[in-house]
Design an enzyme around this catalytic site. Structure first.
Site, short mmCIF file in Angstrom:
data_model
loop_
_atom_site.label_atom_id
_atom_site.label_comp_id
_atom_site.label_asym_id
_atom_site.label_seq_id
_atom_site.Cartn_x
_atom_site.Cartn_y
_atom_site.Cartn_z
N LYS A 196 0.80 -1.22 0.00
CA LYS A 196 0.00 0.00 0.00
C LYS A 196 0.84 1.28 0.00
O LYS A 196 0.36 2.35 -0.40
CB LYS A 196 -0.92 0.01 1.22
N SER B 239 1.14 -9.54 -0.61
CA SER B 239 0.81 -8.12 -0.52
C SER B 239 1.16 -7.46 0.81
O SER B 239 1.32 -6.24 0.87
CB SER B 239 -0.68 -7.92 -0.81
#
Length: 319
Positions: free
Chosen positions: A54, A303
């Site tokens: 992110k 991720s």
């Protein structure tokens, strides 16, 4: 390019983002997995400064803002990783940051946001987006959504740029899907550089909004109570019209995995690859390990790695 009146980001947008995030985000390596069936590589985004991909989108979005708007500060809603990423980006640019979090968000992620200087505002899960909009209006701050933003999507797409540049023989890239920013950006970059490479999304069976939506050809929404059943807290929010349009146009498919397969994958990659993944971060690896995704040279994007220690111990015991 437009589909249904929605303008999709381009490869050029992702390449511009790569310039903005340089020296802020880590260019993560590809880790070969000789212990896995077939040829598998992991892309460990858990190695980012905030432990998740992110940071790419948040840094790009903040650095793309005009100076006057940036100075007013930024606000978002997040279960943790995007909140940490935006707090990191805001601190780097020396501007205020507020993160609206759903009640019950993982403590490890809340602690991370506070350490980075963010103001935390807890609200019921169903009110997180509304509360962030209200703060942006009242305080004059810039809303930087977790995924429903062109600059955020472009920043996440730098994952795809790196994969193609670092593994010339790649034929399949597998990415977790929640809000869809990572999948949208990665597919844009990969398809822009290598149209022959497959990009496949992965969701938990208990939060499979995108799989259902793509199957029906329309955006669908599941309630927070329904998606809240999955252990993968980072993907309990479904796509927006913007990310759904990208995934409908550019993903080659989407598969789902069961809860036990997610936890199993966390344990396997921790032991075999020494990669710590949170449940959402293990989705792509889980799909490969469960035989849902095949290819001659597969890259599974990990991720994020901001996992609760108790859950990690469970994964190591069960995996």
């Amino acid at each position: 390019m437009e589909r249904s009146g929605i303008e999709l980001i381009t490869l050029a947008d992702v390449q511009a983002a790569a310039g903005r995030i340089r020296r802020r985000a880590v260019r993560t390596p590809l880790l070969s997995c000789p212990w896995a069936e077939g040829r598998l590589w992991l892309k460990p985004e858990n190695l980012q400064p905030i432990g998740a991909f992110k940071i790419r989108g948040a840094v790009n979005a903040v650095r793309a803002l005009p100076a006057r708007r940036k100075a007013a500060g930024v606000v978002t809603h997040s279960s943790g990783n995007h909140g940490q990423a935006l707090a990191f980006a805001a601190r780097s640019e020396e501007v205020p940051c507020v993160v609206v979090v759903p009640e019950g968000a993982p403590k490890v992620k809340l602690d991370g946001m506070r350490r980075l200087g963010a103001e935390i505002v807890p609200v019921p899960p169903a009110r997180r987006s509304e509360a962030a909009d209200d703060i942006a209006l009242r305080r004059g701050m810039v809303l930087v959504p977790p995924f429903d933003d062109r600059e955020v999507i472009a920043g996440q797409g730098t994952v795809g740029l790196e994969v193609v540049e670092d593994l010339g023989g790649v034929d399949t890239v597998v990415v977790p899907v929640g809000g869809g920013g990572l999948a949208s950006g990665t597919a844009t970059a990969v398809k822009g550089l290598r149209p022959d490479v497959r990009v496949v999304g992965v969701e938990p069976e208990l939060a499979a909004e995108t799989a259902e939506g793509l199957g029906e050809g329309r955006l669908v929404s599941w309630s927070p109570e329904r998606t809240g059943r999955t252990v993968a807290d980072g993907v309990r929010v479904g796509p927006s019209e913007l990310t759904f349009a990208h995934m409908k146009e550019r993903l080659d498919g989407i598969v789902t995995v069961a809860e036990e397969e997610i936890v199993h994958a966390m344990g396997v990659i921790a032991r075999e690859a020494r990669v710590v993944a949170e449940p959402s971060g293990a989705l792509a690896a889980a799909a490969h390990l469960a035989g849902r995704v095949r290819g001659e040279a597969v890259v599974a994007v990990v991720s994020g790695g901001n996992v609760d220690p108790v859950l990690l111990r469970r994964a190591l015991d069960e995996g």
